[in-house]
Motif scaffolding. Structure first.
Motif, mmCIF file in Angstrom:
data_model
loop_
_atom_site.group_PDB
_atom_site.id
_atom_site.type_symbol
_atom_site.label_atom_id
_atom_site.label_comp_id
_atom_site.label_asym_id
_atom_site.label_seq_id
_atom_site.Cartn_x
_atom_site.Cartn_y
_atom_site.Cartn_z
ATOM 1 N N PRO A 152 -11.077 3.687 -1.178
ATOM 2 C CA PRO A 152 -10.025 2.750 -1.612
ATOM 3 C C PRO A 152 -10.194 1.328 -1.090
ATOM 4 O O PRO A 152 -9.555 0.400 -1.606
ATOM 5 C CB PRO A 152 -8.737 3.389 -1.042
ATOM 6 C CG PRO A 152 -9.076 4.811 -0.812
ATOM 7 C CD PRO A 152 -10.503 4.821 -0.417
ATOM 8 N N SER A 153 -11.045 1.150 -0.074
ATOM 9 C CA SER A 153 -11.190 -0.181 0.534
ATOM 10 C C SER A 153 -12.455 -0.903 0.100
ATOM 11 O O SER A 153 -12.749 -1.980 0.618
ATOM 12 C CB SER A 153 -11.198 -0.043 2.068
ATOM 13 O OG SER A 153 -10.040 0.617 2.533
ATOM 14 N N MET B 268 0.211 4.951 -1.954
ATOM 15 C CA MET B 268 -0.339 5.887 -0.987
ATOM 16 C C MET B 268 -0.220 7.335 -1.467
ATOM 17 O O MET B 268 -1.179 8.122 -1.370
ATOM 18 C CB MET B 268 0.372 5.705 0.358
ATOM 19 C CG MET B 268 -0.180 6.539 1.488
ATOM 20 S SD MET B 268 0.528 6.011 3.055
ATOM 21 C CE MET B 268 2.297 6.270 2.711
ATOM 22 N N VAL C 199 -2.820 9.365 7.051
ATOM 23 C CA VAL C 199 -2.317 10.201 5.963
ATOM 24 C C VAL C 199 -3.388 11.160 5.459
ATOM 25 O O VAL C 199 -3.115 12.347 5.239
ATOM 26 C CB VAL C 199 -1.818 9.305 4.801
ATOM 27 C CG1 VAL C 199 -1.483 10.144 3.569
ATOM 28 C CG2 VAL C 199 -0.591 8.511 5.233
ATOM 29 N N ILE C 200 -4.617 10.682 5.286
ATOM 30 C CA ILE C 200 -5.648 11.479 4.627
ATOM 31 C C ILE C 200 -6.482 12.303 5.606
ATOM 32 O O ILE C 200 -7.077 13.309 5.218
ATOM 33 C CB ILE C 200 -6.568 10.554 3.789
ATOM 34 C CG1 ILE C 200 -7.349 11.353 2.744
ATOM 35 C CG2 ILE C 200 -7.506 9.776 4.689
ATOM 36 C CD1 ILE C 200 -6.508 11.933 1.655
ATOM 37 N N TRP D 38 -3.529 4.637 6.275
ATOM 38 C CA TRP D 38 -4.205 5.517 5.324
ATOM 39 C C TRP D 38 -5.028 6.606 6.028
ATOM 40 O O TRP D 38 -4.965 7.783 5.628
ATOM 41 C CB TRP D 38 -5.064 4.702 4.368
ATOM 42 C CG TRP D 38 -5.856 5.522 3.400
ATOM 43 C CD1 TRP D 38 -7.203 5.520 3.230
ATOM 44 C CD2 TRP D 38 -5.350 6.473 2.443
ATOM 45 N NE1 TRP D 38 -7.578 6.410 2.251
ATOM 46 C CE2 TRP D 38 -6.449 7.007 1.747
ATOM 47 C CE3 TRP D 38 -4.073 6.930 2.125
ATOM 48 C CZ2 TRP D 38 -6.314 7.963 0.757
ATOM 49 C CZ3 TRP D 38 -3.933 7.888 1.134
ATOM 50 C CH2 TRP D 38 -5.038 8.392 0.461
ATOM 51 N N PHE E 202 0.819 -1.203 0.000
ATOM 52 C CA PHE E 202 0.000 0.000 0.000
ATOM 53 C C PHE E 202 0.858 1.261 0.000
ATOM 54 O O PHE E 202 0.446 2.294 -0.547
ATOM 55 C CB PHE E 202 -0.924 -0.004 1.224
ATOM 56 C CG PHE E 202 -1.831 1.187 1.287
ATOM 57 C CD1 PHE E 202 -2.955 1.262 0.475
ATOM 58 C CD2 PHE E 202 -1.549 2.240 2.143
ATOM 59 C CE1 PHE E 202 -3.789 2.370 0.524
ATOM 60 C CE2 PHE E 202 -2.386 3.345 2.194
ATOM 61 C CZ PHE E 202 -3.509 3.408 1.392
ATOM 62 N N VAL F 294 -11.357 7.657 3.062
ATOM 63 C CA VAL F 294 -10.880 6.447 3.724
ATOM 64 C C VAL F 294 -11.647 5.230 3.236
ATOM 65 O O VAL F 294 -11.092 4.139 3.077
ATOM 66 C CB VAL F 294 -11.025 6.578 5.257
ATOM 67 C CG1 VAL F 294 -10.491 5.338 5.958
ATOM 68 C CG2 VAL F 294 -10.293 7.809 5.757
ATOM 69 N N ASN G 201 -7.621 -0.098 10.716
ATOM 70 C CA ASN G 201 -6.783 0.579 9.725
ATOM 71 C C ASN G 201 -6.180 1.852 10.322
ATOM 72 O O ASN G 201 -6.892 2.672 10.913
ATOM 73 C CB ASN G 201 -7.613 0.920 8.491
ATOM 74 C CG ASN G 201 -6.748 1.412 7.342
ATOM 75 O OD1 ASN G 201 -5.527 1.263 7.356
ATOM 76 N ND2 ASN G 201 -7.384 1.991 6.340
ATOM 77 N N LEU H 202 -2.624 8.091 -4.378
ATOM 78 C CA LEU H 202 -3.979 8.162 -3.840
ATOM 79 C C LEU H 202 -4.233 9.507 -3.152
ATOM 80 O O LEU H 202 -5.288 10.121 -3.336
ATOM 81 C CB LEU H 202 -4.214 7.015 -2.851
ATOM 82 C CG LEU H 202 -4.732 5.698 -3.393
ATOM 83 C CD1 LEU H 202 -4.887 4.686 -2.262
ATOM 84 C CD2 LEU H 202 -6.056 5.868 -4.125
ATOM 85 N N PHE H 203 -3.266 9.935 -2.364
ATOM 86 C CA PHE H 203 -3.424 11.205 -1.654
ATOM 87 C C PHE H 203 -3.566 12.358 -2.650
ATOM 88 O O PHE H 203 -4.393 13.253 -2.455
ATOM 89 C CB PHE H 203 -2.229 11.447 -0.732
ATOM 90 C CG PHE H 203 -2.336 12.711 0.065
ATOM 91 C CD1 PHE H 203 -3.018 12.726 1.267
ATOM 92 C CD2 PHE H 203 -1.758 13.892 -0.390
ATOM 93 C CE1 PHE H 203 -3.131 13.895 2.013
ATOM 94 C CE2 PHE H 203 -1.863 15.063 0.345
ATOM 95 C CZ PHE H 203 -2.553 15.057 1.549
#
Length: 272
Positions: free
Chosen positions: A144-145, A122, A213-214, A210, A118, A141, A207, A125-126
């Motif tokens: 992506p899952s 990452m 980060v976001i 991620w 991931f 969040v 989780n 994605l960000f």
């Protein structure tokens, strides 16, 4: 009347399982006990309950917004679970029921995608979510899952045991494909849905990377992020920390205990 002999041969096996069961349960017991003790007692490895539970709870709610973190984690976990079950079930159903060589190639590509860490995706994605102004959004969040190769594979394997004759009979009766999926396939595959729900809920609830980060604002932090914030200072209150860990663990424990039988059936059915 013949009396049954005591099964001495099974004693070593039961003793072995009992010892390892105690090793498995001990971390949970220590977490529960430590949430009622002070930092000094936790560091002293006290194994009996103390009288600091209320103090730890007050300190936790004072230092962190516990309610907001619980709500954020719940919305993310429930949203991800519901959407993942819908998308991955339809995908797994389609891969198997409408089988073709081309779909096998696509499935193989999805399996290879599981090998990509991931951390490698990452940053892209960000940047994508930043362009859509979705930083600090819970949807960033969840999205992506939603579709994971593991769940698609789980539903595809489970669909192999689904009788194709039932689908043909339903088509003859005039049911459309979506109705066949919703009214026949879904009720039949309850154990698979339960297994997928447990896997997805636990992964989403726990989780950390991620969301860290976001979600840049502490107002939308999740429970794992809250635990990380408790250890970020110069001094860590381990009683408060263990209470936060306990509260974070309870939802996943409850979900697993409620669905454990269906989870086992769903996993074994998928393997077969």
């Amino acid at each position: 009347m013949t009396s049954r002999r005591f099964p001495w041969r099974r004693v070593p096996g039961y003793a072995f399982l009992t010892v390892f069961a105690l090793f498995s349960v001990f971390p949970l017991y220590f977490m529960l006990v430590s949430s009622t003790n002070s930092t000094r007692e936790v560091l002293g490895s006290r194994l009996t309950p103390g009288g600091h539970f209320i103090d730890n709870l007050v300190a936790l709610t004072t230092q962190q917004d516990l309610g907001a973190a619980m709500i954020s984690s719940s919305l993310i976990a429930i949203g991800t679970t519901v959407l993942s079950l819908i998308v991955c079930a339809i995908a797994g159903y389609g891969f198997e029921i409408y089988h073709s060589r081309g779909k096998d190639v696509v499935m193989a590509i999805l399996m290879l995608a599981m090998m990509i860490p991931f951390a490698a995706i990452m940053i892209p994605l960000f940047r994508i979510f930043a362009q859509f102004d979705m930083v600090n959004s819970l949807f960033a969040v969840i999205i992506p899952s939603i579709a994971t190769p593991l769940l698609i594979l789980l539903f595809r394997q489970a669909s192999r045991s689904f009788p194709y004759e039932v689908i043909e009979a339903a088509r003859i009766d005039g049911l459309k494909e979506l109705s066949i999926f919703a009214r026949i396939y879904v009720p039949t595959m309850k154990s698979t849905f339960a297994a997928a729900a447990v896997i997805t809920f636990m992964a989403s609830w726990n989780n950390f990377l991620w969301p860290r980060v976001i979600l840049l604002d502490n107002a939308v932090q999740t429970m794992p992020m809250l635990i990380a914030n408790l250890t970020a200072g110069y001094v860590t209150d381990y009683g408060v920390l263990m209470l936060a860990v306990l509260l974070t663990s309870l939802p996943t424990i409850l979900i697993f205990l409620i669905l454990q039988r269906a989870f086992a059936q769903g996993i074994t059915g998928a393997i077969k």
